[in-house]
Design a protein around this motif. Sequence first.
Motif, PDB file in Angstrom:
ATOM      1  N   GLU A   1      49.089  -2.513   2.603  1.00 38.16           N
ATOM      2  CA  GLU A   1      49.753  -3.814   2.476  1.00 38.16           C
ATOM      3  C   GLU A   1      50.959  -3.882   3.411  1.00 38.16           C
ATOM      4  OE1 GLU A   1      48.933  -6.654   0.301  1.00 38.16           O
ATOM      5  OE2 GLU A   1      47.068  -5.550   0.615  1.00 38.16           O
ATOM      6  N   LEU A   2      51.592  -2.729   3.646  1.00 39.25           N
ATOM      7  CA  LEU A   2      52.717  -2.651   4.585  1.00 39.25           C
ATOM      8  C   LEU A   2      52.241  -2.512   6.037  1.00 39.25           C
ATOM      9  CD1 LEU A   2      55.032  -0.203   2.581  1.00 39.25           C
ATOM     10  CD2 LEU A   2      55.251  -2.701   2.784  1.00 39.25           C
TER      11      LEU A   2
ATOM     12  N   HIS B   1      49.106   0.344  -1.101  1.00 38.62           N
ATOM     13  CA  HIS B   1      50.458  -0.133  -0.810  1.00 38.62           C
ATOM     14  C   HIS B   1      50.806   0.086   0.667  1.00 38.62           C
ATOM     15  CE1 HIS B   1      54.643  -1.159  -1.374  1.00 38.62           C
ATOM     16  NE2 HIS B   1      54.994  -0.006  -0.828  1.00 38.62           N
TER      17      HIS B   1
ATOM     18  N   GLN C   1      47.268  -0.195 -14.189  1.00 37.70           N
ATOM     19  CA  GLN C   1      48.693   0.015 -14.436  1.00 37.70           C
ATOM     20  C   GLN C   1      49.033  -0.379 -15.880  1.00 37.70           C
ATOM     21  OE1 GLN C   1      50.192  -2.173 -10.909  1.00 37.70           O
ATOM     22  NE2 GLN C   1      51.319  -0.301 -10.441  1.00 37.70           N
TER      23      GLN C   1
ATOM     24  N   VAL D   1      43.967  -4.995  -5.086  1.00 41.26           N
ATOM     25  CA  VAL D   1      45.413  -5.132  -5.266  1.00 41.26           C
ATOM     26  C   VAL D   1      45.754  -6.092  -6.406  1.00 41.26           C
ATOM     27  CG1 VAL D   1      47.514  -6.015  -4.140  1.00 41.26           C
ATOM     28  CG2 VAL D   1      45.972  -4.496  -2.893  1.00 41.26           C
TER      29      VAL D   1
ATOM     30  N   ARG E   1      46.384   3.788  -5.303  1.00 42.70           N
ATOM     31  CA  ARG E   1      47.379   2.709  -5.326  1.00 42.70           C
ATOM     32  C   ARG E   1      48.400   2.895  -4.209  1.00 42.70           C
ATOM     33  NH1 ARG E   1      52.007   2.419  -9.526  1.00 42.70           N
ATOM     34  NH2 ARG E   1      51.539   4.597  -9.266  1.00 42.70           N
ATOM     35  N   GLU E   2      48.817   4.136  -3.955  1.00 41.89           N
ATOM     36  CA  GLU E   2      49.776   4.413  -2.885  1.00 41.89           C
ATOM     37  C   GLU E   2      49.192   4.044  -1.518  1.00 41.89           C
ATOM     38  OE1 GLU E   2      52.377   8.105  -0.970  1.00 41.89           O
ATOM     39  OE2 GLU E   2      51.090   8.489  -2.698  1.00 41.89           O
TER      40      GLU E   2
END
Length: 176
Positions: free
Chosen positions: A132-133, A129, A109, A101, A125-126
Amino acid sequence: MIGDNPSGAGNQQERPGIDEWIVGFTDGEGCFSIAIVRNAECRLGWQVQHEFSVTQAAGSRDALELLRERFGCGTIIPNRRWDNHTDLMLRFSVKRRSDLVQRIVPFFQSHPLRTAKLADFDKFREVLHLMELRRHLEASGLDKIATITETMNRRRRSRYLESSEAIRRPTPIELS
């Protein structure tokens, strides 16, 4: 006849910088992978594993060391071959989510991939993410991650989605 453009280390106009080299190297030899594996110690009985890796023959270890030096993370480990070659293979591997991350994702990016591997990176990456949530800790989030992984790399059906746990779970429509 000698051209107007000198060759060698002093001519940086014709040679890519290290970051551009990493992009090209990753486009050719890299992999962004997500796997969902059984793990009885996890709340849902499944664990999401993530890895950025680049594989090379052992004779090219210096290239992998350059990746590790540039990213400031990762390990270089032997890589089992699944083909008929006998050369020892090595893999530069980054699995720690914080390194992915904070180091790997921002790098790519800022320095976008140029091949179809860009789509795998975007999905990778999705998923990070979503993790991370903390969505991977919920059945609906794990379903979404599994669906994304089916479209990455070799595009195989997710073992998780074929499992009895996922098949027998009622859909949100059935619950209402």
